[in-house]
Write an enzyme that holds these catalytic residues in place. Structure first.
Site, PDB file in Angstrom:
ATOM      1  N   GLU A 115      -0.533 -32.521   5.441  1.00 28.12           N
ATOM      2  CA  GLU A 115       1.225 -32.151   5.385  1.00 28.12           C
ATOM      3  C   GLU A 115       1.398 -32.469   7.009  1.00 28.12           C
ATOM      4  O   GLU A 115       1.340 -31.538   7.669  1.00 28.12           O
ATOM      5  CB  GLU A 115       0.936 -30.590   5.213  1.00 28.12           C
ATOM      6  N   ALA A 162       1.470 -37.939  14.345  1.00 32.25           N
ATOM      7  CA  ALA A 162       0.554 -38.439  15.553  1.00 32.25           C
ATOM      8  C   ALA A 162      -0.664 -37.290  16.478  1.00 32.25           C
ATOM      9  O   ALA A 162      -1.852 -38.053  15.775  1.00 32.25           O
ATOM     10  CB  ALA A 162       1.369 -38.990  17.314  1.00 32.25           C
ATOM     11  N   THR A 163      -0.185 -36.344  15.355  1.00 31.57           N
ATOM     12  CA  THR A 163      -1.359 -35.434  15.620  1.00 31.57           C
ATOM     13  C   THR A 163      -2.426 -35.192  15.015  1.00 31.57           C
ATOM     14  O   THR A 163      -3.523 -35.283  14.963  1.00 31.57           O
ATOM     15  CB  THR A 163      -0.365 -33.681  15.772  1.00 31.57           C
ATOM     16  N   GLY A 164      -1.409 -35.323  12.991  1.00 34.09           N
ATOM     17  CA  GLY A 164      -2.658 -35.773  12.793  1.00 34.09           C
ATOM     18  C   GLY A 164      -3.382 -37.043  12.101  1.00 34.09           C
ATOM     19  O   GLY A 164      -4.581 -37.110  12.021  1.00 34.09           O
ATOM     20  N   CYS A 206      10.209 -29.259   7.280  1.00 34.66           N
ATOM     21  CA  CYS A 206       9.188 -31.047   6.917  1.00 34.66           C
ATOM     22  C   CYS A 206       9.710 -31.568   6.045  1.00 34.66           C
ATOM     23  O   CYS A 206       9.809 -32.729   6.023  1.00 34.66           O
ATOM     24  CB  CYS A 206       7.540 -30.461   7.919  1.00 34.66           C
ATOM     25  N   GLY A 244       1.310 -30.502  10.820  1.00 36.13           N
ATOM     26  CA  GLY A 244       2.104 -30.885  12.356  1.00 36.13           C
ATOM     27  C   GLY A 244       2.341 -32.193  12.210  1.00 36.13           C
ATOM     28  O   GLY A 244       3.053 -32.609  11.295  1.00 36.13           O
ATOM     29  N   SER A 245       2.599 -32.983  13.309  1.00 34.88           N
ATOM     30  CA  SER A 245       3.127 -34.295  13.068  1.00 34.88           C
ATOM     31  C   SER A 245       2.088 -35.550  12.921  1.00 34.88           C
ATOM     32  O   SER A 245       0.484 -35.273  12.585  1.00 34.88           O
ATOM     33  CB  SER A 245       3.770 -34.392  15.127  1.00 34.88           C
TER      34      SER A 245
HETATM   35  P1  NAD Z   1       1.803 -30.823  16.013  1.00 30.70           P
HETATM   36  O1  NAD Z   1       1.854 -31.792  15.496  1.00 30.70           O
HETATM   37  O2  NAD Z   1       2.683 -30.893  17.797  1.00 30.70           O
HETATM   38  O3  NAD Z   1       1.684 -29.223  16.673  1.00 30.70           O
HETATM   39  C1  NAD Z   1       0.569 -28.908  15.216  1.00 30.70           C
HETATM   40  C2  NAD Z   1      -0.292 -28.004  15.170  1.00 30.70           C
HETATM   41  O4  NAD Z   1      -1.920 -29.217  15.941  1.00 30.70           O
HETATM   42  C3  NAD Z   1      -0.413 -26.471  17.109  1.00 30.70           C
HETATM   43  O5  NAD Z   1      -0.559 -26.097  16.363  1.00 30.70           O
HETATM   44  C4  NAD Z   1      -1.150 -28.089  18.159  1.00 30.70           C
HETATM   45  O6  NAD Z   1      -1.360 -27.248  19.062  1.00 30.70           O
HETATM   46  C5  NAD Z   1      -2.312 -28.519  17.177  1.00 30.70           C
HETATM   47  N1  NAD Z   1      -2.824 -30.086  18.079  1.00 30.70           N
HETATM   48  C6  NAD Z   1      -2.125 -30.644  18.410  1.00 30.70           C
HETATM   49  N2  NAD Z   1      -2.810 -31.466  19.349  1.00 30.70           N
HETATM   50  C7  NAD Z   1      -4.067 -31.740  18.544  1.00 30.70           C
HETATM   51  C8  NAD Z   1      -5.565 -32.593  18.581  1.00 30.70           C
HETATM   52  N3  NAD Z   1      -5.706 -33.076  19.023  1.00 30.70           N
HETATM   53  N4  NAD Z   1      -6.103 -32.035  18.061  1.00 30.70           N
HETATM   54  C9  NAD Z   1      -6.330 -30.538  17.049  1.00 30.70           C
HETATM   55  N5  NAD Z   1      -4.858 -30.230  16.801  1.00 30.70           N
HETATM   56  C10 NAD Z   1      -3.780 -29.989  17.824  1.00 30.70           C
HETATM   57  O7  NAD Z   1       2.931 -30.548  15.369  1.00 30.70           O
HETATM   58  P2  NAD Z   1       4.583 -29.537  15.373  1.00 30.70           P
HETATM   59  O8  NAD Z   1       5.420 -30.042  16.683  1.00 30.70           O
HETATM   60  O9  NAD Z   1       3.823 -27.950  15.797  1.00 30.70           O
HETATM   61  O10 NAD Z   1       5.309 -29.252  14.370  1.00 30.70           O
HETATM   62  C11 NAD Z   1       6.418 -30.761  14.102  1.00 30.70           C
HETATM   63  C12 NAD Z   1       5.775 -30.899  13.168  1.00 30.70           C
HETATM   64  O11 NAD Z   1       4.797 -30.611  11.954  1.00 30.70           O
HETATM   65  C13 NAD Z   1       6.445 -32.044  12.676  1.00 30.70           C
HETATM   66  O12 NAD Z   1       6.894 -33.232  12.333  1.00 30.70           O
HETATM   67  C14 NAD Z   1       7.076 -31.452  10.769  1.00 30.70           C
HETATM   68  O13 NAD Z   1       6.985 -32.211   9.849  1.00 30.70           O
HETATM   69  C15 NAD Z   1       5.562 -31.502  10.757  1.00 30.70           C
HETATM   70  N6  NAD Z   1       5.556 -29.865   9.817  1.00 30.70           N
HETATM   71  C16 NAD Z   1       5.173 -30.206   8.428  1.00 30.70           C
HETATM   72  C17 NAD Z   1       4.944 -29.870   6.944  1.00 30.70           C
HETATM   73  C18 NAD Z   1       4.447 -30.102   6.089  1.00 30.70           C
HETATM   74  O14 NAD Z   1       4.110 -29.194   4.978  1.00 30.70           O
HETATM   75  N7  NAD Z   1       4.449 -30.980   5.459  1.00 30.70           N
HETATM   76  C19 NAD Z   1       4.983 -27.873   7.720  1.00 30.70           C
HETATM   77  C20 NAD Z   1       5.476 -27.924   8.101  1.00 30.70           C
HETATM   78  C21 NAD Z   1       6.021 -28.755  10.071  1.00 30.70           C
END
Ligand code: NAD
Length: 480
Positions: A250, A231-233, A284, A228-229
């Site tokens: 990731e 900030a969340t990571g 991503c 995911g993103s």
């Molecule tokens: P996001 O970070 O908003 O959400 C990702 C997941 O995290 C969702 O299931 C969300 O519900 C969960 N989440 C949100 N807050 C959380 C918290 N505090 N604790 C635990 N879980 C939480 O990302 P998104 O908008 O769904 O996806 C887009 C992002 O993902 C982009 O930045 C993209 O680059 C990244 N991405 C990376 C890869 C990779 O393999 N490197 C692959 C796909 C997407």
């Protein structure tokens, strides 16, 4: 009013409803068309406990490994059987084309087949300690693996972690994204039909900051796999510190392709087409920056702009190349970044705004030039069909530009001179570098980032070892 189609969470081998249901929009129309049970923190605890019971019973880890091979192959078969139905749901909820949606389920099935091939080959080593000792290592499952999935490729990203985790004998709790969670339920159906033990897989759709945050902060969680993103990571890493929970992260990227003077223009164009416009740029590892040797700049810029203008645009069901972005919020985010880029002085050669005259979340394929290196559009992930083209004069400058962001996911080099291409590739910051074809890797090749793109590797044989921990057993066998 017709009742919307309902989807459920999957906990301890049972489909579970909820007090409230989350509406899911069709990105082609902006109208809600289905709903899914909104998981609570109690559901999250129930899922963690079910997974824990599965781990404690050793239902996955103590069987002969050949049994796990059988389960994983059966899951792959079930996914293939469900693909047409599941891809239609994925295309509808996500906006993506039917072809891309089908491809995701094919890829999901391949992950299970690939890791099925490894499930009975997780072998340790014997370590010589001299007479009187026997020493060996074994690879043990982590236990309960919590896997947090984003919305851009939900079934395939889910399968990417789920398959190796199960192959290694872990039980899994998956948190699906709030947007586009429906098609992932088909993976649970496949696991159910394949006869996996109860609690081995669990799926929750719930608010990230509530259910996701709850899952990653619990002592019952033995591993976190996050995609995911940034900030969340970062917030997950802070939560993981509480129990020192190991993580695979990731996150995003701002990946660059370098076009050397001898690059084959047709290879470059084919890679730009998929690199930045596939899945409407919601990838991503998208090729979001194209760094071009000044001697080829005019030609490449003209051809790439023509390419962007030639792409078909429309709904996923019409199977167009550029399809609606996943949500209204994502469209606003992409359009906002384009507007700020123009305010920063970037020149937009094509696109730059949403497609007018439709309620769907369609963004025009966009190409920017004259972009400042320190500007937002050059440094930050857009996650939409937006490409930046920038010139360079020397190999050193190209490498510096490519490596000059906080990310490091993938990179690319285009050059007929393979010695120079390889030399450049070795200098690029990122977990994977493509030469002469963007996305040249596959599920067999390790994937992951450095810097803000994350750490740990998915895909390939190497990823299996993200899902085990090494145990060493040292035996004194005689009193001599
Ligand atoms: P996001 O970070 O908003 O959400 C990702 C997941 O995290 C969702 O299931 C969300 O519900 C969960 N989440 C949100 N807050 C959380 C918290 N505090 N604790 C635990 N879980 C939480 O990302 P998104 O908008 O769904 O996806 C887009 C992002 O993902 C982009 O930045 C993209 O680059 C990244 N991405 C990376 C890869 C990779 O393999 N490197 C692959 C796909 C997407």
């Amino acid at each position: 009013m017709t009742r919307l189609e309902r989807y459920y969470n999957y906990i301890d081998g049972t489909w579970v409803g909820a007090e409230t249901y989350r509406l899911i929009d069709d990105p082609a129309t902006g109208e809600p068309y289905a709903e899914i049970a909104d998981a609570s923190t109690s559901d999250a605890d129930a899922a963690l406990q079910a997974a824990r019971r599965c781990v404690d019973s050793c239902a996955l880890s103590s069987v002969r490994p050949a049994q796990r091979v059988t389960w994983l192959l059966a899951i792959a078969d079930e996914i293939r059987a469900l693909t047409e139905e599941a891809a239609a749901v994925l295309s509808r909820e996500n906006g993506k084309s039917l072809d891309v949606a089908r491809g995701e389920f094919t890829e999901a099935a391949r992950y299970f087949e690939y890791y099925a091939g490894m499930a009975d080959k997780i072998e340790g080593v014997s370590i010589p300690l001299g007479d009187g000792y026997v020493d060996f290592t074994s690879y043990e499952p982590m236990g309960v693996s919590v896997q947090i999935v984003p919305w851009n490729f939900p079934p395939s990203i889910c399968a990417r972690s789920l398959a190796p985790a199960l192959a290694a004998g872990n039980a899994v709790v998956v948190k699906s994204p709030e947007v586009s969670p429906l098609a992932m339920t088909f993976l649970m159906t496949a696991c159910e039909r394949a006869g996996l033990p109860k609690g081995a897989v669990n799926l929750l759709c719930g608010d990230g900051s509530l259910v996701g945050a709850h899952l990653v902060g619990r002592a019952l969680t033995n591993q976190i796999v996050f995609t995911g993103s940034v900030a969340t990571g970062q917030s997950i890493l802070r939560a993981a510190a509480e129990h020192a929970t190991p993580c695979v992260m990731e996150m995003g990227g701002k990946s660059a392709a370098i076009v050397h003077p001898d690059a084959d223009i047709e290879q470059v164009l084919a890679s730009v087409r998929s690199g930045i416009f596939f899945n409407s740029g919601q990838v991503c590892s998208a090729m979001s920056r194209l760094l071009v040797h000044r001697s080829r700049l005019a030609e490449v810029t003209r051809r790439v702009t023509e390419l962007a203008e030639s792409l078909s645009i429309g709904s996923g069901f019409e199977n167009r190349y550029i399809t609606p972005l996943v949500s209204k919020a994502q469209l606003a985010q992409v359009e906002g970044m384009c507007q700020r880029a123009m305010a920063d002085g970037a020149r937009c050669l094509t696109g730059g705004e949403r497609v007018s005259g439709t309620a769907g979340y369609l963004m025009q394929p966009t190409v920017f030039v004259d972009v400042a290196v320190n500007s937002e559009i050059f440094q930050q992930e857009v996650f939409g069909p937006v490409l930046v083209i920038h010139p360079f004069d020397s190999e050193d400058e190209a490498v510096e530009l490519a490596n000059g962001t906080a990310f490091g996911l993938v990179a690319g080099v285009f050059d007929r001179q393979l010695d120079r291409a390889l030399r450049t590739a070795r200098r690029l910051r990122g977990g994977q570098v493509f030469i002469n074809e963007w996305f040249a890797g596959g599920i067999e090749t390790p994937f992951g980032g450095v810097g803000l793109s994350g750490f740990g590797r998915e895909k390939g044989q190497e990823a299996l070892y993200s899902y085990v921990q090494t145990r060493n057993i040292a035996i004194r066998i005689s009193g001599e």
